[in-house]
Design a protein around this motif. Structure first.
Motif, mmCIF file in Angstrom:
data_model
loop_
_atom_site.group_PDB
_atom_site.id
_atom_site.type_symbol
_atom_site.label_atom_id
_atom_site.label_comp_id
_atom_site.label_asym_id
_atom_site.label_seq_id
_atom_site.Cartn_x
_atom_site.Cartn_y
_atom_site.Cartn_z
ATOM 1 N N ARG B 162 0.867 -1.183 0.000
ATOM 2 C CA ARG B 162 0.000 0.000 0.000
ATOM 3 C C ARG B 162 0.904 1.233 0.000
ATOM 4 O O ARG B 162 1.679 1.444 0.934
ATOM 5 N N ASP B 318 -3.810 -4.286 3.020
ATOM 6 C CA ASP B 318 -3.299 -3.866 4.319
ATOM 7 C C ASP B 318 -4.092 -4.571 5.420
ATOM 8 O O ASP B 318 -5.268 -4.271 5.635
ATOM 9 N N LYS B 319 -3.437 -5.499 6.104
ATOM 10 C CA LYS B 319 -4.208 -6.297 7.074
ATOM 11 C C LYS B 319 -4.705 -5.475 8.262
ATOM 12 O O LYS B 319 -5.660 -5.851 8.920
ATOM 13 N N SER B 320 -4.089 -4.314 8.504
ATOM 14 C CA SER B 320 -4.571 -3.520 9.639
ATOM 15 C C SER B 320 -5.899 -2.830 9.317
ATOM 16 O O SER B 320 -6.539 -2.263 10.197
ATOM 17 N N GLU B 321 -6.316 -2.867 8.064
ATOM 18 C CA GLU B 321 -7.622 -2.295 7.719
ATOM 19 C C GLU B 321 -8.757 -3.292 7.974
ATOM 20 O O GLU B 321 -9.913 -2.902 8.067
#
Ligand SMILES: Cc1ncc(C[n+]2csc(CCOP(=O)(O)OP(=O)(O)O)c2C)c(N)n1
Lengths: 76, 588
Positions: B162, B318-321
């Motif tokens: 990203r 983005d895994k934090s999303e």
């Protein structure tokens, strides 16, 4: 819950890590930083919703300075 | 012969900054945006006579927004170089903007010499401390051997996975030092940004939900543009007969003449887009961070997912999303295009769909267009909605459109048609007034063969109009349309409806005269009086590749952007224009 991670040995990086932790909705019980030759080992004991802890871990893992990270459920 | 300023070494030795310029060339950087000053002069000196153009802005904020526009259009990171202290703090808004909208920008800030670090030297500022939460990567170079490695790392990280802004801080003494013939390694983990391949089991689960649903809706965000997944989105939509809805940056992901594209949803989204999202039984959200601006609030969505009424599929690099605001039924962390390809390949039945639902959405669209047409006809001057239709007719289909922030931007969210993916650029996440002029200049620089249109507000325009000088300095003929309502209208709209018309600090007087501003910068200014004239002047400017400022007078009394999902409300409670009777709740 416990989060263990390794970052490069830089206080700038540590500042970035703290900037993320301070925005998470968790309660930090304990935070230890140990210096090695090239890295800092950070251990963070926290209370919080599992989803929130997971979010924090993945947010920390977005930092390129975080070289390794693991989340341990200390209740199990 | 190289002229080495400072340093205790021979005329043919390279300074750290010379090596940095070599690195920039190696990275195929063609332009450096910024303003020099004491702490970055040495880097600028190294750029002297080199094959990299310096783009001199009139404010560093302009330089960084231009870099954002350039990066968006070229698909490559853009480099900004500014001095320490005020030069560095002036790019902070742009870095935040780039962070929120995932734009790859590499900032190089000058810094005071390491010998006076931390002692509040002249123009010393802890820029790392300031930008820590709004950058993907930052690094302060403390040794000559780190400089080129830091630059390469900053460049690479800004675009891998990203995209996002990065910054390297370069102390003045280090810039001047002799470059060593070795390079230190910057200890970071870049591999983590390489998106994993989509998980097969999850893809199977996604396909199961998709085929079980009857009202699937695809929600596309800016990630689809970066991933280049437009083709896959359209293919999936055709297979499923699924409406496509977008976020504000996602407007650039889908050609708007595709019949199942319903427009952007959210605070000032289109009614049919809000209706589609709010009444879907399967939502495939791709490359979006599930923002409150798109959803109004999350309560209804969360409830629907919890009860099983809505199957919410979230695909993001983005895994934090994932699960940040809404926990999905199933998530796939991977590149959007790859995940969609896998999904498409795995669908082997012809899925059912609710044709009445699609017709209902199209009916909402027709009704809105009819009502707006009537409203626009009933006002004496220009109406923003019809003005945009007119400007669109005069603007080539492949034009890159950039906006400011405010009501005019929200009108473009609703009424501006994007035909070529990637050609709509707006400050979505941060909502930065002043974005339009510099970002348009950057866009034009990245694609000189393409027409560039800036749709601005008079407030936003005045925040960065000092950079207009670059239009002539570097021959960047952009067309700017100012929606001139002499107000900070979007804020005023809130005052009218949410603060009982207590209008304070949102109205301008009649100054400045924009025709004089244009004259000062040697740019023609048109002040059309009819829609025909508006169309004519814009078409002519594009035909002749000439810069133009259009001062479009809009009566603030009629400039109320609708639909409007008021802050904290759910999509179906959108306030609709007078004359629209549809409820946004689907009767199954
Ligand atoms: C830098 C900045 N300051 C303040 C705001 C708050 N704000 C949002 S929209 C808006 C009004 C914008 O006015 P203008 O550019 O004239 O556009 P209009 O709404 O009139 O179309 C303001 C002040 C903002 N988004 N950005």
């Amino acid at each position: 819950m416990k989060i263990n991670f390794t970052i490069n040995k830089s206080l700038d990086s540590l500042g970035r890590v703290l900037a993320i932790i301070r925005r998470a909705k968790v309660d930090v019980k304990n935070l230890t930083i140990t210096a090695d030759t090239y890295v800092y080992q950070v251990t963070c004991n926290i209370d919080g919703e599992p989803d929130e802890v997971r979010w924090l871990v993945s947010k920390l893992d977005k930092l390129p300075e975080v070289l390794k990270i693991e989340e341990i459920d200390i209740n199990h | 012969m190289r002229y080495n300023v400072g340093g205790n070494f021979g005329a043919h030795d390279k300074r750290v900054v010379d090596k940095l310029v070599d690195t920039l060339k190696h990275l195929k950087i063609k332009h450096v945006f910024g303003i020099p000053g004491g702490s970055i002069m040495t880097l600028y000196d190294a750029l002297y006579g080199q094959d990299i153009d310096t783009m001199l802005f009139r404010h560093e904020q302009g330089a960084i927004h231009a870099a954002e526009g350039y990066a968006r259009v070229s698909g490559r990171p853009a480099v900004v170089a500014v001095t320490s202290g005020p030069g560095a703090t002036n790019i902070v808004t742009g870095l935040a903007d780039a962070y929120m909208d995932s734009n790859p920008v590499v900032a190089i800030t000058g810094q005071v010499a390491t010998t006076i670090f931390g002692r509040d030297g002249f123009q010393e500022i802890d820029i790392l401390g300031i930008v820590t939460p709004i950058t993907k990567f930052v690094y302060q170079v403390k040794k000559p051997s780190e400089a080129t490695a830091a630059l390469k790392t900053a460049y690479e990280i800004s675009i891998i996975g990203r995209p996002g802004p990065t910054l390297i801080d370069l102390p003045r003494d280090i810039q001047l030092e002799k470059a060593p013939d070795f390079e230190d390694r910057i200890l970071v983990n870049k591999e983590k940004y390489i998106p994993p391949p989509p998980d097969e089991d999850k893809i199977r689960e996604v396909v199961k939900y998709i085929v079980e649903g009857v009202r699937p809706v695809i929600l596309v965000g800016g990630g689809v543009v970066w991933s280049g997944a437009t083709g896959e989105v359209l293919e999936l939509s055709k297979i499923l007969t699924a409406p496509i809805v977008s976020t504000l940056p996602g407007k650039a992901a889908v050609p708007h003449d595709y019949p199942l594209y319903m427009g952007a949803a959210g605070m000032h989204g289109r009614a049919e887009a809000d209706a589609a999202l709010a009444n879907a039984d399967v939502i495939i959200a791709v490359g979006t961070r599930i923002s409150d601006r798109t959803w109004g609030r999350f309560h209804e969505l969360r409830q629907g997912i919890h009860s099983g009424k809505i199957k919410f599929i979230h695909i993001d690099i983005d895994k934090s999303e994932i699960g940040k605001n809404v926990k999905p039924t199933v998530s796939v962390v991977s590149d959007a295009r790859e995940a969609l390809r896998k999904i498409i390949d795995m669908i082997n039945t012809i899925p059912r769909y609710d044709s009445r639902f699609i017709k209902w959405l199209h009916d909402i669209r027709t009704e809105y267009e009819m009502v707006m047409s009537k409203i626009s006809d009933s006002v004496p001057g220009f109406h923003p909605w019809r003005a945009l239709k007119t400007i669109r007719r005069a603007t080539p289909r492949n034009a890159i459109t950039v906006t400011g922030v405010g009501s005019h931007q929200m009108w473009t969210e609703i009424a501006w048609e994007v035909y070529t993916p990637g050609t709509y650029i707006t400050s979505a996440g941060l909502g930065t007034m002043g974005f339009c002029i510099p970002a348009s200049l950057g866009a034009k620089l990245a694609a000189r063969d393409k027409p560039v249109l800036c749709i601005d507000g008079d407030g936003s325009f005045q925040m960065t109009m000092n950079n207009l000088t670059l239009v002539r300095d570097y021959d960047l003929p952009i067309v700017i349309v100012i929606f001139d309502n002499r107000s900070l209208q979007l804020v005023k709209q809130w005052q009218i409806y949410l603060y009982r018309r207590r209008i304070i600090a949102t109205e301008f007087g009649r100054r400045p005269d924009f025709s004089k501003i244009g004259e000062a910068y040697d740019i023609d200014v048109a002040k059309p009086e009819t829609y025909d004239e508006l169309e004519r002047v814009i078409a002519r400017a594009f035909r002749n590749n000439e810069p133009l400022i259009v001062d479009l007078t809009i009566d603030p009394e009629i400039d109320i952007v609708l639909p409007w999902v008021k802050p904290g409300e759910w999509l179906t409670s959108a306030m609709l224009p007078e004359g629209m009777s549809t409820k946004l709740v689907y009767e199954d």
